[in-house]
Design a protein around this motif. Structure first.
Motif, PDB file in Angstrom:
ATOM      1  N   VAL A   1       0.837  -1.203   0.000  1.00 10.37           N
ATOM      2  CA  VAL A   1       0.000   0.000   0.000  1.00 10.37           C
ATOM      3  C   VAL A   1       0.871   1.253   0.000  1.00 10.37           C
ATOM      4  O   VAL A   1       0.548   2.245  -0.664  1.00 10.37           O
ATOM      5  N   SER A   2       1.990   1.227   0.701  1.00 10.38           N
ATOM      6  CA  SER A   2       2.894   2.381   0.721  1.00 10.38           C
ATOM      7  C   SER A   2       3.431   2.683  -0.675  1.00 10.38           C
ATOM      8  O   SER A   2       3.557   3.852  -1.065  1.00 10.38           O
ATOM      9  N   ALA A   3       3.740   1.641  -1.439  1.00 10.31           N
ATOM     10  CA  ALA A   3       4.233   1.844  -2.802  1.00 10.31           C
ATOM     11  C   ALA A   3       3.152   2.456  -3.684  1.00 10.31           C
ATOM     12  O   ALA A   3       3.415   3.380  -4.466  1.00 10.31           O
ATOM     13  N   PHE A   4       1.923   1.961  -3.576  1.00 10.14           N
ATOM     14  CA  PHE A   4       0.828   2.536  -4.355  1.00 10.14           C
ATOM     15  C   PHE A   4       0.564   3.983  -3.937  1.00 10.14           C
ATOM     16  O   PHE A   4       0.290   4.842  -4.787  1.00 10.14           O
ATOM     17  N   ALA A   5       0.644   4.267  -2.652  1.00  7.58           N
ATOM     18  CA  ALA A   5       0.440   5.640  -2.182  1.00  7.58           C
ATOM     19  C   ALA A   5       1.515   6.571  -2.734  1.00  7.58           C
ATOM     20  O   ALA A   5       1.243   7.728  -3.066  1.00  7.58           O
ATOM     21  N   GLU A   6       2.734   6.067  -2.836  1.00  3.71           N
ATOM     22  CA  GLU A   6       3.819   6.872  -3.412  1.00  3.71           C
ATOM     23  C   GLU A   6       3.516   7.238  -4.863  1.00  3.71           C
ATOM     24  O   GLU A   6       3.952   8.287  -5.365  1.00  3.71           O
ATOM     25  N   LEU A   7       2.725   6.392  -5.523  1.00  5.34           N
ATOM     26  CA  LEU A   7       2.354   6.642  -6.916  1.00  5.34           C
ATOM     27  C   LEU A   7       1.046   7.435  -7.036  1.00  5.34           C
ATOM     28  O   LEU A   7       0.485   7.543  -8.122  1.00  5.34           O
ATOM     29  N   GLY A   8       0.558   7.959  -5.923  1.00  3.40           N
ATOM     30  CA  GLY A   8      -0.608   8.834  -5.962  1.00  3.40           C
ATOM     31  C   GLY A   8      -1.935   8.181  -5.649  1.00  3.40           C
ATOM     32  O   GLY A   8      -2.984   8.829  -5.713  1.00  3.40           O
ATOM     33  N   MET A   9      -1.938   6.909  -5.323  1.00  6.67           N
ATOM     34  CA  MET A   9      -3.196   6.235  -4.995  1.00  6.67           C
ATOM     35  C   MET A   9      -3.588   6.575  -3.565  1.00  6.67           C
ATOM     36  O   MET A   9      -2.766   6.521  -2.657  1.00  6.67           O
ATOM     37  N   TYR A  10      -4.879   6.919  -3.351  1.00 13.11           N
ATOM     38  CA  TYR A  10      -5.286   7.353  -2.019  1.00 13.11           C
ATOM     39  C   TYR A  10      -6.508   6.616  -1.476  1.00 13.11           C
ATOM     40  O   TYR A  10      -6.926   6.844  -0.343  1.00 13.11           O
ATOM     41  N   LYS A  11      -7.095   5.725  -2.250  1.00 10.64           N
ATOM     42  CA  LYS A  11      -8.248   4.951  -1.777  1.00 10.64           C
ATOM     43  C   LYS A  11      -7.927   3.472  -1.885  1.00 10.64           C
ATOM     44  O   LYS A  11      -7.488   2.996  -2.934  1.00 10.64           O
ATOM     45  N   VAL A  12      -8.154   2.731  -0.799  1.00 17.34           N
ATOM     46  CA  VAL A  12      -7.934   1.294  -0.775  1.00 17.34           C
ATOM     47  C   VAL A  12      -9.223   0.611  -0.340  1.00 17.34           C
ATOM     48  O   VAL A  12      -9.833   1.002   0.658  1.00 17.34           O
ATOM     49  N   ARG A  13      -9.628  -0.396  -1.094  1.00 19.40           N
ATOM     50  CA  ARG A  13     -10.752  -1.238  -0.684  1.00 19.40           C
ATOM     51  C   ARG A  13     -10.235  -2.624  -0.377  1.00 19.40           C
ATOM     52  O   ARG A  13      -9.605  -3.269  -1.215  1.00 19.40           O
ATOM     53  N   LEU A  14     -10.510  -3.106   0.829  1.00 20.64           N
ATOM     54  CA  LEU A  14     -10.124  -4.442   1.261  1.00 20.64           C
ATOM     55  C   LEU A  14     -11.238  -5.413   0.893  1.00 20.64           C
ATOM     56  O   LEU A  14     -12.398  -5.201   1.229  1.00 20.64           O
TER      57      LEU A  14
END
Length: 327
Positions: free
Chosen positions: A54-67
């Motif tokens: 998730v940290s890697a995706f956030a670094e790429l600008g992603m801000y919403k996660v659905r589990l």
């Protein structure tokens, strides 16, 4: 942080759907009619692997996660996972899709851990139909859990109902009555063909166009789609607190607004729910993994994302059933 993930078609991706497990305790007729059976393959992503991902995706600008799952609440470490994901810098929304089996007992704990939104799978308001579809007589508990969810200050509370010909396709009036006083979003999802449900699909698939026509005749109006919203076309009515959403994967241009990527419970990046390949991320999620290489692998794979799925041609890709990747 980058300006965000964008593919060759100009679609932006602020939204990650992350499966925590392939296991599910329900036996839904359209997904796992014989129940979940473990296959003995390597176990699902651990908590620390999830945080690195998730940290890697956030670094790429992603801000919403659905589990998602399977059924994510079957993981005993779910509260810790929610807390870990919600604490990642840049993550603003942590949602979860669940069958609701533990909703009344566990939802306050999940909310306290950082959950901001909940989607509950409930294919019928009728107790007997619900039992027939899912194999469980828990409709009453789930309705209690939904009422509890409305008291906890979540950003959104939604219900997912798979639209099934001759099973639940006459329940729109009942759902309207339910939504008159509840700020819940009910989303009807067209049954999708997967690798192992062809006969069931042919028997029960129903296009959602008829529901849209019914809603419009009853005075419901379509509203504009948010940038990080899911694929539903949403409809509201001034006399109702709740809303309807229609997810119609067989409709024209359905994939034009795609804004989400998926990662399986074993760490494979899937560019499409019905894609025919996965990109292994797990080797780069270990404590000694190369963070820059992980970010690079995610960012560069978007060049392989197709313009749309192949469902119209009967191409279901790697997805044997929706429990395998969470829909």
């Amino acid at each position: 942080m980058t300006a965000g993930l964008t593919d060759v078609y100009g679609r932006r991706f602020p939204y990650l759907r992350l499966s925590l497990t392939e296991a599910c305790n329900y036996r839904c007729s359209y997904c796992l009619p014989d129940g979940y059976r473990a296959d003995g393959r390597p176990h699902f992503l651990e908590g620390e692997e999830i945080r690195r991902l998730v940290s890697a995706f956030a670094e790429l600008g992603m801000y919403k996660v659905r589990l998602t799952g399977g059924e994510p609440s079957l993981r005993k470490d779910l509260p810790a996972i929610i807390a870990s994901v919600s604490s990642v810098p840049g993550i603003r929304k942590v949602a979860m899709t669940t069958n609701g089996c533990l909703l009344p007992r566990r939802l306050p704990t999940w909310r306290e851990a950082g959950l901001t939104a909940i989607n509950v799978s409930m294919d019928s308001l009728d107790r007997h139909r619900f039992h027939a579809i899912t194999g469980h007589d828990r409709a009453g508990e789930i309705l209690q859990g939904l009422d509890l969810a409305l008291t906890l200050g979540l950003d959104s509370v939604k219900v997912n109902a798979v639209l099934l010909r001759d099973c639940n396709d006459d329940e729109l009036p009942a759902w309207m009555a339910y939504l008159r006083t509840r700020a819940v979003g009910v989303r009807f999802i067209e049954l999708m063909r997967t690798g192992d449900n062809q006969a069931y699909f042919e028997r029960h698939h129903l296009r959602a166009d008829a529901l849209i026509e019914q809603l419009q005749r009853a005075g419901w109006s379509e509203r504009a789609r948010r940038a990080d919203a899911g694929p539903a076309r949403e409809f509201t009515h001034p006399d109702y607190r709740g809303s309807f959403g229609i997810i119609a994967p067989y409709s024209k241009n359905f994939c034009h607004g795609c804004n989400r990527l998926r990662v399986t419970a074993r760490g494979d990046l899937r560019l499409c729910l019905f894609g025919d390949f996965g990109i292994a991320l797990r080797p780069l999620l270990q404590a000694d993994g190369d963070r820059a290489a992980l970010v690079h692998r995610i960012a560069t794979q978007l060049g392989l994302k197709e313009a749309g799925h192949g469902l119209h041609q009967g191409m279901t890709g790697l997805t044997p059933h929706l429990a395998s990747i969470g829909g």
